[in-house]
Scaffold this motif. Structure first.
Motif, short mmCIF file in Angstrom:
data_model
loop_
_atom_site.label_atom_id
_atom_site.label_comp_id
_atom_site.label_asym_id
_atom_site.label_seq_id
_atom_site.Cartn_x
_atom_site.Cartn_y
_atom_site.Cartn_z
N ALA B 151 12.59 -24.08 -19.83
CA ALA B 151 12.66 -22.63 -19.61
C ALA B 151 12.14 -21.90 -20.84
O ALA B 151 12.25 -22.39 -21.96
CB ALA B 151 14.09 -22.20 -19.33
N LEU B 152 11.59 -20.71 -20.62
CA LEU B 152 11.27 -19.80 -21.72
C LEU B 152 12.58 -19.12 -22.13
O LEU B 152 13.57 -19.17 -21.38
CB LEU B 152 10.22 -18.79 -21.26
CG LEU B 152 8.83 -19.42 -21.05
CD1 LEU B 152 7.94 -18.53 -20.18
CD2 LEU B 152 8.17 -19.69 -22.39
N PRO B 153 12.63 -18.49 -23.30
CA PRO B 153 13.89 -17.87 -23.75
C PRO B 153 14.45 -16.88 -22.72
O PRO B 153 13.72 -16.07 -22.17
CB PRO B 153 13.48 -17.15 -25.04
CG PRO B 153 12.28 -17.90 -25.52
CD PRO B 153 11.56 -18.37 -24.29
N ASP B 154 15.75 -16.98 -22.50
CA ASP B 154 16.42 -16.15 -21.50
C ASP B 154 17.12 -15.01 -22.23
O ASP B 154 18.01 -15.24 -23.04
CB ASP B 154 17.43 -17.00 -20.74
CG ASP B 154 18.11 -16.23 -19.62
OD1 ASP B 154 17.68 -15.08 -19.34
OD2 ASP B 154 19.05 -16.77 -19.02
N THR B 155 16.75 -13.78 -21.91
CA THR B 155 17.37 -12.63 -22.57
C THR B 155 18.46 -12.02 -21.69
O THR B 155 19.14 -11.09 -22.09
CB THR B 155 16.33 -11.55 -22.90
OG1 THR B 155 15.64 -11.21 -21.69
CG2 THR B 155 15.34 -12.05 -23.93
N GLY B 156 18.62 -12.52 -20.47
CA GLY B 156 19.61 -11.96 -19.54
C GLY B 156 20.93 -12.70 -19.62
O GLY B 156 21.04 -13.75 -20.24
#
Lengths: 246, 339
Positions: B151-156
């Motif tokens: 995954a790409l970085p999750d900001t949620g």
């Protein structure tokens, strides 16, 4: 030319199609190429993408956001500005020299194609390697060129039964045209030559080497040379070279 | 640590998708992208992230995935059985997974294409400006056992929400507008087309959906051979034997069969999700009517995030109550609540 052409049609809600003739015709092909270039040059904000097929030009847009009536009016006005059928070929064209094996195991339908064209295999190869073929459209599969136009005696029909799996790089013939396959595919066209030329190079800076208007000249090579070319073909060029056309 | 899902098991037809790769029609490459773009928007709305994030599109049957770190997932599209470890995971919802937990996705109960989304989006390789696979063009590959889906970085942060399901998973009425050759089909032929109950051929794929029906084929009249011209997603070609074939996201770019009509974009998710053997009828509407529907559809997609609801709040509206973990956080009689 029928006076009902060119026509303008909506295509679903995905865009509009401008068609220049009812049947394949070289002037209509040039008209489609020139008209697409002219629309692109207008910089209209509703045009999200444009393309040509053999005798038509497509302009993709979202007809839920842009009025089909307004777009049709704009296109009609532009169509009226000149004689598109007299348009010259696009600028920046290339002449490609592409090695190909004709006949034998690598292109097993050469002999029957030659016979259908009323030629000996040697004469067929001589014609296929001396006729400069022009890219009249790219389509169906990624980067795949349809090439025109061979002499009238090459107006050979497609086969009624599809050949199950003709390989990538195959040069196939039907209805006075040649096509150079992007991928392995079943087809009713006859497999007359085999190249190592990749028409779609997804990892290259220029994934699609060919453009409409480019010309292709095939050079007969031996199966041994073809194998050498194929073994050293990381860039997909297949031993081809090109020069700029004036 | 980068979050990822390790593929322990996988069905035969799962691959990365996104909203497609526009701009290459002139070069013979169709847009591709997810066959049900509404499901992509639903997953993005649940995770509160961009609909441009890459997702995993799953046809027929899912697989088993192990989380390498704490991460968020969402499940949308065709309703497949799903568990996180031993707990049933609600469909059309966003869930938390911890490192070592396993997500198991089974077979479809309704619909054809399921979507697994991850917080931040999958870090699928970008090719020609997009992450989605285009198998018929040779772009991308199917997911295989042993792959690690990073995954790409999750900001949620949102988890434990769901979106109400719509009714696009079992066939129904699909609206079409006239296309380039519609007028070559006589009025009575068009009326018969609208009155016919079609079934989706099981061989349907991302390139197109053949529609079966009882009775005679459909024929255009007074036409010369069509010189190949552009085709678009949703076009309904009538092939040589009179059978309709609905072109989908991974079709070729050109075709020479007459088109009786074009499915409007808002109804393409229904077309995509109708299961094998599912029944479809086509209904002609005008371009003006379609424009209004499309504008409403765009608004509805933009408003999806606001429609998400907590999984536990609306218990009375939940038909499948046992799908939800209702006792999480209950206090044990033996435990010391102050420890």
């Amino acid at each position: 030319m029928s006076n009902t052409y060119p026509t303008i049609h909506t295509v679903g809600l995905s865009g509009v199609l401008v068609t220049f003739a009812e049947a394949l015709d070289d002037t209509a092909n040039r008209a489609a190429l020139a008209f697409r270039a002219a629309v692109d040059a207008q910089g209209w904000d509703w045009v999200q993408e444009s393309a040509t097929s053999l005798i038509s030009a497509f302009f993709r847009t979202d007809l839920a956001q842009h009025s089909a009536a307004d777009i049709t009016e704009q296109l009609t006005d532009l169509l009226a500005t000149r004689d598109w059928f007299a348009a010259p070929l696009p600028e920046g064209r290339k002449l490609w020299h592409i090695p190909a094996v004709f006949g034998g195991d690598l292109a097993p339908q050469l002999d029957e194609a030659a016979e259908a064209a009323g030629l000996s295999p040697q004469d067929a190869i001589a014609e296929l390697t001396s006729t400069r073929m022009r890219v009249i459209t790219i389509g169906f599969a990624p980067g795949q060129p349809y090439l025109g136009t061979l002499g009238e005696h090459w107006n050979i029909p497609r086969l009624g039964t599809l050949s199950p799996n003709i390989p990538r790089g195959a040069l196939v013939a039907a209805v006075r045209q040649l096509c150079l396959f992007s991928n392995d595919t079943p087809t009713g066209w006859r497999h007359v030559g085999q190249t190592a030329f990749h028409t779609f190079r997804p990892k290259a800076d220029e994934p699609f080497p060919l453009s409409p208007g480019d010309e292709l000249l095939f050079h007969a090579t031996t199966p041994a040379d073809y194998k050498t070319i194929s073994a050293n073909n990381a860039d997909g060029a297949g031993g081809a070279t090109w020069e700029a056309l004036p | 640590m980068t979050a990822a899902l390790k593929v322990i098991q996988i069905g035969p037809a799962a691959g990365f998708q996104d909203l497609g790769r526009p701009g290459y029609i002139a070069s013979g490459l169709t847009r591709g992208g997810a066959i049900d773009t509404l499901a992509v928007h639903e997953g993005a709305a649940l995770l509160k992230q961009s609909p441009d994030c890459a997702v995993l599109e799953i046809a027929s049957v899912g697989g088993m995935f192990e989380a390498t770190a704490s991460l968020r997932i969402a499940l949308t599209g065709a309703d497949m059985t799903a568990r996180i470890d031993d707990a049933t995971a609600a469909w059309n919802a966003v869930h938390q997974m911890e490192a070592g937990q396993r997500l198991t996705i089974g077979a479809a109960r309704s619909g054809s294409y399921a979507y697994l989304h991850i917080g931040g989006g999958f870090d699928a390789p970008v090719r020609m400006g997009a992450r989605g696979g285009h198998m018929s063009a040779g772009l991308g590959k199917l997911i295989a056992k042993g792959d690690t889906l990073t995954a790409l970085p999750d900001t949620g942060t949102r988890t434990g929400y769901y979106l109400p399901r719509d009714k696009r998973f079992d066939g129904g009425t699909v609206r079409i507008v006239p296309s380039v050759q519609t007028n070559h089909f006589p009025p009575e032929e068009r009326a018969r087309f609208e009155a016919t109950a079609f079934k989706r051929d099981p061989r349907a794929n991302r390139q197109g959906i053949r529609m079966e029906h009882d009775g005679e084929g459909f024929t255009a009249q007074g036409m010369r051979t069509i010189v190949s011209e552009v085709i678009v997603q949703g076009d309904i070609q009538i092939t040589g034997d009179g059978t309709p074939f609905v072109l989908m996201c991974e079709s070729q770019t050109t075709g020479g069969y007459p088109r009786i009509g074009t499915v409007i974009p808002a109804d393409l998710p229904r077309m995509a999700q109708t299961p094998a053997g599912g029944q479809i009828t086509f209904q002609f509407i005008t371009l003006d009517e379609a424009v209004v529907i499309q504008q409403q559809d765009a608004k509805a997609r933009a408003g999806l995030a606001a429609k998400a609801q907590p999984l536990v709040r609306d218990i009375n509206d939940i038909s499948d109550l046992l799908s939800y973990q209702l006792v999480s956080g209950a206090i044990s009689a033996q435990a010391d609540p102050f420890e």
